[in-house]
Design a protein around this motif. Sequence first.
Motif, short mmCIF file in Angstrom:
data_model
loop_
_atom_site.label_atom_id
_atom_site.label_comp_id
_atom_site.label_asym_id
_atom_site.label_seq_id
_atom_site.Cartn_x
_atom_site.Cartn_y
_atom_site.Cartn_z
N VAL A 112 -39.27 14.45 16.40
CA VAL A 112 -39.04 15.47 17.41
C VAL A 112 -40.29 15.63 18.27
N CYS A 113 -40.13 15.53 19.56
CA CYS A 113 -41.28 15.78 20.44
C CYS A 113 -41.47 17.29 20.57
N PRO A 114 -42.61 17.75 21.09
CA PRO A 114 -42.85 19.20 21.13
C PRO A 114 -41.90 19.98 22.05
N GLY A 115 -41.40 19.33 23.11
CA GLY A 115 -40.40 19.98 23.95
C GLY A 115 -40.91 21.22 24.67
N LEU A 116 -39.94 22.01 25.11
CA LEU A 116 -40.21 23.15 26.00
C LEU A 116 -41.20 24.16 25.44
N TYR A 165 -44.02 23.68 24.03
CA TYR A 165 -45.42 23.35 24.30
C TYR A 165 -45.61 22.52 25.56
N CYS A 166 -44.68 21.61 25.81
CA CYS A 166 -44.96 20.57 26.79
C CYS A 166 -44.54 21.00 28.18
N SER A 167 -45.45 20.84 29.15
CA SER A 167 -45.14 21.31 30.50
C SER A 167 -44.18 20.38 31.24
N LEU A 168 -43.91 19.21 30.70
CA LEU A 168 -42.97 18.31 31.37
C LEU A 168 -41.53 18.48 30.88
N ALA A 169 -41.35 19.27 29.84
CA ALA A 169 -40.05 19.32 29.17
C ALA A 169 -38.94 19.88 30.05
N ASN A 170 -37.72 19.38 29.83
CA ASN A 170 -36.52 19.93 30.44
C ASN A 170 -35.86 20.93 29.52
N ILE A 214 -35.40 13.13 18.79
CA ILE A 214 -35.16 14.12 19.84
C ILE A 214 -36.32 14.15 20.85
N SER A 215 -36.00 13.99 22.13
CA SER A 215 -36.99 14.12 23.20
C SER A 215 -36.59 15.25 24.13
N GLY A 216 -37.59 15.97 24.63
CA GLY A 216 -37.31 17.09 25.53
C GLY A 216 -37.19 16.69 26.99
N CYS A 217 -37.45 15.41 27.30
CA CYS A 217 -37.24 14.92 28.67
C CYS A 217 -37.24 13.39 28.65
N MET A 218 -37.03 12.82 29.84
CA MET A 218 -36.96 11.37 29.99
C MET A 218 -38.17 10.60 29.49
N ASN A 219 -39.30 11.27 29.34
CA ASN A 219 -40.49 10.54 28.92
C ASN A 219 -40.37 9.99 27.50
N ALA A 220 -39.42 10.53 26.76
CA ALA A 220 -39.01 9.90 25.50
C ALA A 220 -40.08 9.86 24.43
N CYS A 221 -40.94 10.88 24.39
CA CYS A 221 -41.95 10.91 23.33
C CYS A 221 -41.31 11.00 21.95
N GLY A 222 -40.09 11.51 21.89
CA GLY A 222 -39.38 11.58 20.61
C GLY A 222 -38.59 10.31 20.32
S1 SF4 Z 1 -40.52 13.77 25.78
FE1 SF4 Z 1 -40.93 15.06 27.54
S2 SF4 Z 1 -40.82 17.11 26.66
FE2 SF4 Z 1 -41.11 15.76 24.96
S3 SF4 Z 1 -43.33 15.68 24.67
FE3 SF4 Z 1 -42.73 13.94 25.95
S4 SF4 Z 1 -43.08 14.67 28.01
FE4 SF4 Z 1 -42.98 16.49 26.71
#
Ligand code: SF4
Lengths: 559, 163
Positions: free
Chosen positions: A421-425, A427-432, A462-470
Amino acid sequence: MYNYTEYDRDFLKSRVAEFRDQTERRLSGELDEEEYKQLRLRNGLYLQRQAYMLRVAIPYGMLSSVQMKKLAHIARVYDKGYGHITTRQNIQYNWPELEQVPDILAELADVDMHAIQTSGNCIRNTTTDPLAGAIGDEVDDPRPWCELIRQWSTLHPEFNWLPRKFKIAVTGALSDRAAIQVHDIGLRLVRNEAGASGFEVLVGGGLGRTPYIGQVIHEFLPTQHLLTYLAAILRVYNLEGRRDNLYKARIKILVNALGIDTFREKVDQQWARSRDTDDTFTAEQFSALKAQFPTAPLLGTLQTTVELDNGSHKGPDQMFSNPLFNQWYQTNTRPHRDSGRRIVYLSLKAPGVPAGDITADQMDKVAELAERFSESEIRSTHEQNLVLAHVPVDDLFKLWSELKAVRLATPNLGKLTDMIVCPGLDYCSLANAGTLEIHDQIYQRFDDLDYLHELGDVSIKISGCMNACGHHHVGDIGILGVDKGGVEWYQLTIGGHAGNKAALGQRLGKAIAKSDVADAIGHLLEAYIAVREPEESFHDTVMRLGTTPFKEKVYATAA
Amino acid sequence: MPLLRNGHLVTDNPWIRLEDDVPTTSPAANAATVDAPLLVSMTRFLELQAHTNSGVSGVFLSPEDDVQLLSEHLHRIQVIVINFPKYTDGRGYSQARMLREQFHFAGELRASGDVRPDQLLFMARAGIDAFEFAETPDEKQIKQILARFQVNYQPSYALPVAG
Ligand code: SF4
């Protein structure tokens, strides 16, 4: 593991002093935020939603117990008492104060640790198989190579200002636990027919907005050429990678725009001129590195423990008569190449805890357990767990009891609740969209261990946006947060895979509302159980049948 | 423009930069002398090589230029200016290193454009030995930055005995 020399320490001291100076110039206003940003990023310091985040490097996932104790100390003194293990084997602190970061780095340097190049458009921490040097299916130990790459890439004069970040993963085993096919460069140690060792080199893999599986650029690169060949790839990328568009700047875009054959030609042209000059190393240099990674002393066949038993040890019969121990043993341990030892995973996926989080007290306990039971060394994994790689079979029961007491023995390794699981909304300022709540929703729904075990190994990412850290693209079930007019929705993919059979997940259908995600997962699993062949994995089932049976189940009920 | 060469700020910078849209017959070009030589783009420099006695010995590069094309002519060049349009654009580091290590260029390699003190060490280690600044930098700070690291991992890598 690798022991720092005076040379490494002198270097690190200079780096800490440099960063302290840069931070002081920022605080005094001499450096503006735009310029300081690039400098701090090269030392792992991000500005997130609510605070700075410091990402500390765990080179190829290896930590000593002394280092782990220091990480605990930092969590306690400079943060809110915990840290977060990332998918690239690093650790993040979410609440450091800017003024204190130079002090944190100085403390880290005391135990030979740093945050160099854990962010920024440069060569990042090299990752590898967390079971290296312990697992039986290994062709060669990848860690000395990782260390060589670490040294070579650290403040490299040429490659510190690349078009975009650059990630290298190395495996030395038959079974890929380092996700080398989804890295900018993936290296697999192989042997040729003559028995010489070399690397199969992959390039241009990666997730994010435009996911690609890496392609083979070299089938057998003799190991002595590793650095010059890496440098040739990096140089072509540095010169020709796109710098006009952030989303098209990764090497995967260049490789796919040129085609792998043209890209290979360019690399070969570079390499022809540089293979014997820049960035070479000698066999002696490498042997010295290799000697730093000795194997754990051989224990041999299972020892008879009964006569040693003083109440703290349990003989094999006694151990396995405990069903809880047995379940943990089956799920969270793996065979070591030495039958007298066992590889033990510490699950950082206990109920009610964000995936990958570990408290300072747990860190201290892990350090202590590593000293008592596993050669004083700890590894972090791509799946955000920890490993004690060399536990004597005799000590397993004791270890399990103590891990259980600190909630590090959840028997869910590889199971549905072992989510990435990425940190998502939060913590992360890029999250959707939020990811932590989705994790909790799924966890609560599927907390029945018997069901999870009946299901077998199914991964959720699980990723919080397209950057796909998860890494949602390579989950059996991938969940991607999307923003629709300010509302959080979740796009599901199925059939992804990160190991040897690397594959990108296929989109299931329209996005799912936040409150319905666990229901949708439930339907996917019902569909899987209904159509799978005996022993057939989730991934194989999707490969065999496509997405239709899953789609029907999820959307029929949701409609 | 202030120029840092061999660790010292110097004022002696006589080179005349001739942009591609200014003809070689222009007064600006004609003003060039042995003491105030011309710098031209790589494209123009290569064209001029067709004329044996062009006498031009300075080249300014753009980040897209393939420096391999200069390899035959390097003995005629005294100064190559490497442009960093933004300090985060690292192409110039590869150009510098190729010129030094692959083609053994022995003249002056000069960084120009967005040159910032915190980048000097990377530039110097890639083979750049002169730096053109937009504004006069703090000399003391520059000395400190250049002297910061007593040891580096490249090109000697792993070794405890490396230096
Ligand atoms: S996937 Fe998006 S929301 Fe999740 S950590 Fe990476 S940049 Fe942030």
